[in-house]
Motif scaffolding. Structure first.
Motif, PDB file in Angstrom:
ATOM      1  N   HIS A 115       0.807  -1.222   0.000  1.00 39.30           N
ATOM      2  CA  HIS A 115       0.000   0.000   0.000  1.00 39.30           C
ATOM      3  C   HIS A 115       0.843   1.277   0.000  1.00 39.30           C
ATOM      4  CE1 HIS A 115      -4.167  -1.686   0.808  1.00 39.30           C
ATOM      5  NE2 HIS A 115      -3.379  -2.754   0.813  1.00 39.30           N
ATOM      6  N   LYS A 116       2.167   1.133   0.085  1.00 45.05           N
ATOM      7  CA  LYS A 116       3.030   2.311   0.075  1.00 45.05           C
ATOM      8  C   LYS A 116       3.127   2.951  -1.306  1.00 45.05           C
ATOM      9  CE  LYS A 116       5.916   0.915   3.987  1.00 45.05           C
ATOM     10  NZ  LYS A 116       7.285   0.607   4.459  1.00 45.05           N
ATOM     11  N   ILE A 117       2.600   2.286  -2.328  1.00 43.11           N
ATOM     12  CA  ILE A 117       2.666   2.883  -3.667  1.00 43.11           C
ATOM     13  C   ILE A 117       1.328   3.548  -4.037  1.00 43.11           C
ATOM     14  CG2 ILE A 117       4.465   1.324  -4.449  1.00 43.11           C
ATOM     15  CD1 ILE A 117       1.109   0.781  -5.911  1.00 43.11           C
ATOM     16  N   LYS A 118       0.429   3.707  -3.093  1.00 46.60           N
ATOM     17  CA  LYS A 118      -0.844   4.382  -3.358  1.00 46.60           C
ATOM     18  C   LYS A 118      -0.630   5.887  -3.512  1.00 46.60           C
ATOM     19  CE  LYS A 118      -4.292   3.167  -0.691  1.00 46.60           C
ATOM     20  NZ  LYS A 118      -5.068   2.759   0.506  1.00 46.60           N
ATOM     21  N   GLY A 119      -1.419   6.495  -4.390  1.00 48.48           N
ATOM     22  CA  GLY A 119      -1.417   7.940  -4.542  1.00 48.48           C
ATOM     23  C   GLY A 119      -0.206   8.500  -5.257  1.00 48.48           C
ATOM     24  N   LYS A 120       0.469   7.695  -6.062  1.00 46.56           N
ATOM     25  CA  LYS A 120       1.644   8.170  -6.775  1.00 46.56           C
ATOM     26  C   LYS A 120       1.260   8.897  -8.061  1.00 46.56           C
ATOM     27  CE  LYS A 120       4.532   6.358  -3.870  1.00 46.56           C
ATOM     28  NZ  LYS A 120       5.366   7.206  -2.989  1.00 46.56           N
ATOM     29  N   GLU A 121       2.160   9.774  -8.490  1.00 46.91           N
ATOM     30  CA  GLU A 121       2.013  10.434  -9.782  1.00 46.91           C
ATOM     31  C   GLU A 121       3.206  10.013 -10.650  1.00 46.91           C
ATOM     32  OE1 GLU A 121       1.405  14.616  -9.344  1.00 46.91           O
ATOM     33  OE2 GLU A 121      -0.121  14.372  -7.777  1.00 46.91           O
ATOM     34  N   GLY A 122       3.302  10.540 -11.818  1.00 45.97           N
ATOM     35  CA  GLY A 122       4.409  10.150 -12.686  1.00 45.97           C
ATOM     36  C   GLY A 122       4.123   8.843 -13.391  1.00 45.97           C
ATOM     37  N   ILE A 123       5.132   7.961 -13.440  1.00 47.99           N
ATOM     38  CA  ILE A 123       5.035   6.725 -14.213  1.00 47.99           C
ATOM     39  C   ILE A 123       5.317   5.521 -13.322  1.00 47.99           C
ATOM     40  CG2 ILE A 123       5.986   5.421 -16.172  1.00 47.99           C
ATOM     41  CD1 ILE A 123       6.811   8.163 -17.349  1.00 47.99           C
ATOM     42  N   LEU A 124       4.430   4.543 -13.353  1.00 44.50           N
ATOM     43  CA  LEU A 124       4.611   3.282 -12.655  1.00 44.50           C
ATOM     44  C   LEU A 124       4.813   2.195 -13.708  1.00 44.50           C
ATOM     45  CD1 LEU A 124       1.711   3.508 -10.017  1.00 44.50           C
ATOM     46  CD2 LEU A 124       4.121   4.135  -9.700  1.00 44.50           C
ATOM     47  N   VAL A 125       5.962   1.525 -13.668  1.00 49.17           N
ATOM     48  CA  VAL A 125       6.264   0.450 -14.619  1.00 49.17           C
ATOM     49  C   VAL A 125       6.187  -0.870 -13.870  1.00 49.17           C
ATOM     50  CG1 VAL A 125       7.927  -0.531 -16.228  1.00 49.17           C
ATOM     51  CG2 VAL A 125       7.782   1.964 -15.940  1.00 49.17           C
TER      52      VAL A 125
END
Length: 317
Positions: A61-71
């Motif tokens: 859940h630490k990757i919630k609310g990210k902006e930019g690019i998720l690969v």
């Protein structure tokens, strides 16, 4: 090479092929699942999923609310996870990266597109067939650092290292053929799944990649058997060229690759087997620097960040 706009999501940083080394070389890499660095918890998670219990419990859940690019690397990824990432990161561009042959992948390309992810792959033919974007293979300096620093002596003529994938019978037969049987071979064959380690006596534990490269560099030549009918470049070819070892491959498409040189690459079914001994024992011809620049980690990340996929022919002249 870190780019704060790009985050890589991988099933395990410690146990995957690339995660650990991308992190060491400066990329922003996160684990997809909680407890993914523990084999015990990983088995427990798989049982949990088989019982159709709520998958979100295991999501990082630490990757919630990210902006930019998720690969997101394709291995071990479920449809539910992809939908969760899209929902929890509405401002991010999500790229699904097929690191393995699409025909062997868990997630269907059309389903990934329907969920709303952008789809990329390293394979030229895969990108043509499925109309998806292409990036190159990538290498990390940390993968080869230890192997290059130590002055290993050549103990073997030919090495094959990898998962079985039904190849052991062919390898064993090949090693006993004329022109092959006089070579000193080394096999490091691992089971397709770690829990099958006792199924065959020839199975060995999977080595960390840097340790495997230390074993590999002790051989004059590397044998590559491509499991995909698409005949795409594999990491084994990249490894051999990076460590300046001869490559023996069944990938007939290797003649179209930028790093192809008949001094360095022997193609099964095309080159004459009676020339094998001369090939293996002749000097390696260095690869031009511009080829390595194209597959460097920094350049690889830039393509995702700037939306600059390769042309439809990877490495081709």
């Amino acid at each position: 090479m870190r780019n704060d706009n790009v985050i890589f999501l991988i099933w395990s940083i410690k146990n995957s092929l690339m995660g650990k080394y991308m992190l060491l070389d400066g990329a922003d890499v996160r684990a997809v699942y909680r407890g993914s660095e523990s084999k015990v918890l990983s088995v427990f998670r798989m049982i949990w999923f088989k019982l159709h219990l709520p998958e979100w419990v295991w999501f990082n859940h630490k990757i919630k609310g990210k902006e930019g690019i998720l690969v997101i690397f394709d291995a071990m990824i479920s449809e539910k996870y992809l939908k969760w990432v899209m929902k929890e990161n509405p401002k991010a561009k999500v790229i699904f990266l097929y690191w393995n042959p699409i025909t062997l992948a868990r997630m269907d390309v059309n389903k990934v597109k329907q969920i709303g992810c952008e789809v990329w792959s390293y394979g030229t033919e895969q990108c043509k067939t499925y109309h998806i974007k292409q990036n190159s293979h990538v290498y990390c300096d940390s993968m080869y650092k230890e192997a290059k620093q130590k002055n290993y002596k050549k103990k073997y003529d030919i090495i094959f290292a990898g998962k079985d994938k039904g190849r052991w019978e062919y390898l064993n037969a090949l090693a006993h053929k004329p022109y092959w049987r006089d070579f000193k071979w080394y096999f490091h064959i691992s089971p397709d799944h770690f829990w099958l380690i006792f199924k065959k006596r020839i199975y060995k534990n999977i080595l960390p990649y840097d340790k495997l490269m230390c074993k590999q560099i002790q051989s004059k030549a590397v044998l590559e058997l491509v499991p995909s009918a698409l005949k795409e470049t594999t990491m084994r070819a990249i490894d051999a060229m990076c460590l300046e070892q001869k490559l023996i491959t069944d990938n007939t498409n290797a003649v179209n690759m930028d790093f192809y040189d008949s001094n360095n690459i022997f193609i099964l079914g095309m080159d004459k087997e009676q020339n094998l001994n001369e090939f293996i024992n002749s000097p390696f011809k260095p690869i031009p620097k511009e080829v390595w620049d194209r597959v460097s980690l920094s350049r690889w990340i830039e393509r995702f960040a700037n939306d600059e996929p390769l042309n439809m022919e990877i490495f081709e002249k």
